[in-house]
Write a protein that holds these residues in place. Structure first.
Motif, PDB file in Angstrom:
ATOM      1  N   ASP A  44     -19.028  22.615  -4.602  1.00  0.00           N
ATOM      2  CA  ASP A  44     -19.072  21.860  -3.354  1.00  0.00           C
ATOM      3  C   ASP A  44     -18.633  22.714  -2.169  1.00  0.00           C
ATOM      4  O   ASP A  44     -19.120  22.533  -1.051  1.00  0.00           O
ATOM      5  CB  ASP A  44     -18.188  20.616  -3.447  1.00  0.00           C
ATOM      6  CG  ASP A  44     -18.792  19.550  -4.345  1.00  0.00           C
ATOM      7  OD1 ASP A  44     -20.018  19.577  -4.537  1.00  0.00           O
ATOM      8  OD2 ASP A  44     -18.042  18.703  -4.857  1.00  0.00           O
ATOM      9  N   GLU A  45     -17.712  23.645  -2.406  1.00  0.00           N
ATOM     10  CA  GLU A  45     -17.267  24.532  -1.329  1.00  0.00           C
ATOM     11  C   GLU A  45     -18.411  25.414  -0.853  1.00  0.00           C
ATOM     12  O   GLU A  45     -18.570  25.650   0.342  1.00  0.00           O
ATOM     13  CB  GLU A  45     -16.086  25.386  -1.798  1.00  0.00           C
ATOM     14  CG  GLU A  45     -14.811  24.579  -2.042  1.00  0.00           C
ATOM     15  CD  GLU A  45     -13.701  25.405  -2.683  1.00  0.00           C
ATOM     16  OE1 GLU A  45     -12.550  24.941  -2.673  1.00  0.00           O
ATOM     17  OE2 GLU A  45     -13.996  26.494  -3.215  1.00  0.00           O
ATOM     18  N   ARG A  93     -15.688  26.859  -5.510  1.00  0.00           N
ATOM     19  CA  ARG A  93     -16.192  25.678  -6.211  1.00  0.00           C
ATOM     20  C   ARG A  93     -17.615  25.413  -5.715  1.00  0.00           C
ATOM     21  O   ARG A  93     -18.006  25.840  -4.618  1.00  0.00           O
ATOM     22  CB  ARG A  93     -15.318  24.463  -5.923  1.00  0.00           C
ATOM     23  CG  ARG A  93     -13.860  24.604  -6.365  1.00  0.00           C
ATOM     24  CD  ARG A  93     -13.073  23.357  -5.993  1.00  0.00           C
ATOM     25  NE  ARG A  93     -11.693  23.421  -6.456  1.00  0.00           N
ATOM     26  CZ  ARG A  93     -10.662  23.832  -5.694  1.00  0.00           C
ATOM     27  NH1 ARG A  93     -10.887  24.209  -4.444  1.00  0.00           N
ATOM     28  NH2 ARG A  93      -9.441  23.847  -6.180  1.00  0.00           N
ATOM     29  N   THR A 132     -14.954  14.256  -6.580  1.00  0.00           N
ATOM     30  CA  THR A 132     -14.060  13.198  -7.066  1.00  0.00           C
ATOM     31  C   THR A 132     -14.775  11.865  -7.085  1.00  0.00           C
ATOM     32  O   THR A 132     -14.639  11.087  -8.030  1.00  0.00           O
ATOM     33  CB  THR A 132     -12.806  13.115  -6.181  1.00  0.00           C
ATOM     34  OG1 THR A 132     -12.139  14.380  -6.186  1.00  0.00           O
ATOM     35  CG2 THR A 132     -11.850  12.041  -6.687  1.00  0.00           C
ATOM     36  N   ASN A 183     -13.660  13.317  -1.215  1.00  0.00           N
ATOM     37  CA  ASN A 183     -14.213  14.474  -1.904  1.00  0.00           C
ATOM     38  C   ASN A 183     -15.414  14.051  -2.747  1.00  0.00           C
ATOM     39  O   ASN A 183     -15.312  13.139  -3.573  1.00  0.00           O
ATOM     40  CB  ASN A 183     -13.138  15.119  -2.785  1.00  0.00           C
ATOM     41  CG  ASN A 183     -13.644  16.363  -3.488  1.00  0.00           C
ATOM     42  OD1 ASN A 183     -14.234  16.280  -4.556  1.00  0.00           O
ATOM     43  ND2 ASN A 183     -13.418  17.519  -2.887  1.00  0.00           N
ATOM     44  N   LYS A 215     -10.650  21.455  -1.426  1.00  0.00           N
ATOM     45  CA  LYS A 215     -10.263  20.106  -1.830  1.00  0.00           C
ATOM     46  C   LYS A 215      -9.208  19.545  -0.891  1.00  0.00           C
ATOM     47  O   LYS A 215      -8.367  20.274  -0.381  1.00  0.00           O
ATOM     48  CB  LYS A 215      -9.705  20.122  -3.261  1.00  0.00           C
ATOM     49  CG  LYS A 215     -10.749  20.040  -4.350  1.00  0.00           C
ATOM     50  CD  LYS A 215     -10.065  19.891  -5.694  1.00  0.00           C
ATOM     51  CE  LYS A 215     -11.063  19.669  -6.811  1.00  0.00           C
ATOM     52  NZ  LYS A 215     -10.389  19.495  -8.115  1.00  0.00           N
TER      53      LYS A 215
END
Length: 313
Positions: free
Chosen positions: A163-164, A161, A35, A32, A188
């Protein structure tokens, strides 16, 4: 007769890979992007504090080092949440090293961490009037204005999110379930969820695609840069930093500077305030634990819902 198979790697390359330290393996396995960024920041901070220069030096870390780092973070004024997250990153590394028998124990285990301030999130959520102003902020018929309106609507109506949103492809907006348009969201942990497409978002996205001209590129990125194409980057997805700048610029111009996650908090809070089922909101947000979803549930703090106003004599 089939041709003889030749090894893809040379012997020297194979031996180099066998010598990769487990510390580097641990980081490489973080798939991810968010992360990876957060854990990299945490580990770089720890390395600066301890003077660690090579991966193998992590094996000399003791609990005293972890405690001293925690205390230094406190002295630097880091929040309890930041300190807990950084200790969690370091602990994750040592859990992996234990699994690989590189160390005998995890020195972060047992290190006291700051208590959570409360069960309420710190990410600010917008009021309904502020959300409406933000949706209307990108003005005009330019490609950028149309793209930004579509981005803001996707975030505010679907609680994605950052990144989504960046991972969305054109065909992710063209799914249908039981006759209802849905967005396919890559969340995620590699988990996929399907979110019903809000009509307001759908109209803005199709208007943007018609102007942008990549509506037939099903596997291509949905939201793309609109300028600075010095390296052929207009076909690539907008970056997480690019999305941040979009939200930051429009919100600052309206007088309430916020980050992207505030739009996710706004959508979740709004849904719960309008009596959405919390279990459905958990699924909608892609939360693994309903306790995380409860952070956005402010109904218990509304004075009008107090038992005080239920008392009648």
């Amino acid at each position: 007769m089939s041709e003889p198979q030749h090894p893809i790697q040379t012997t020297a390359e194979f031996l180099r890979l066998s010598d990769v330290p487990p510390e580097a393996e641990w980081f490489a396995n973080l798939t991810n992007a968010a992360t990876r960024r957060a854990y990299e920041n945490a580990l770089q901070d720890f390395m600066r504090f301890t003077g660690i220069a090579r991966p193998e030096e992590f094996r000399t870390v003791t609990r005293a080092h972890a405690i001293a780092w925690r205390d230094d973070l406190v002295r630097r004024g880091r929040s309890g949440g930041t300190i807990r997250h950084r200790l969690a990153a370091l602990s994750s590394l040592f859990d992996y090293l234990c699994e690989k028998n590189a160390v005998s124990h995890n020195p972060v285990k047992g290190v006291k961490r700051p208590k959570a301030d409360s069960n309420e999130g710190r990410t600010p959520a917008l009021g309904d009037h502020q959300a409406r102003k933000l949706l209307d902020a990108p003005d005009g018929a330019t490609l950028k204005a149309k793209r930004d309106r579509a981005i803001l609507a996707t975030l505010l109506y679907h609680a994605l999110r950052r990144d989504e949103l960046c991972k969305l492809t054109v065909k992710d907006f063209r799914h249908e379930r039981r006759g209802v348009p849905h967005i396919r969201v890559s969340g995620k942990g590699g988990k996929t969820r399907y979110v019903p497409l809000h009509p307001a978002t759908g109209g803005l996205v199709y208007d943007y695609l018609e102007t942008a001209g990549h509506g037939e590129d099903g596997d291509g990125a949905l939201f793309r840069p609109v300028k600075n194409n010095t390296g052929g980057g207009l076909g690539k997805a907008i970056t997480a930093d690019g999305v941040y700048k979009v939200v930051r610029a429009y919100s600052a111009a309206l007088g309430f500077t916020i980050g992207v996650h505030s739009l996710r908090a706004t959508a979740a809070t709004n849904a719960l305030d309008h009596q959405a089922d919390i279990a459905k909101v958990q699924e909608w947000l892609g939360h693994a634990n309903i306790a995380t979803t409860r952070i956005y549930d402010h109904r218990k703090t509304r004075p009008e819902d107090s038992p005080t106003f239920k008392v009648a004599y």
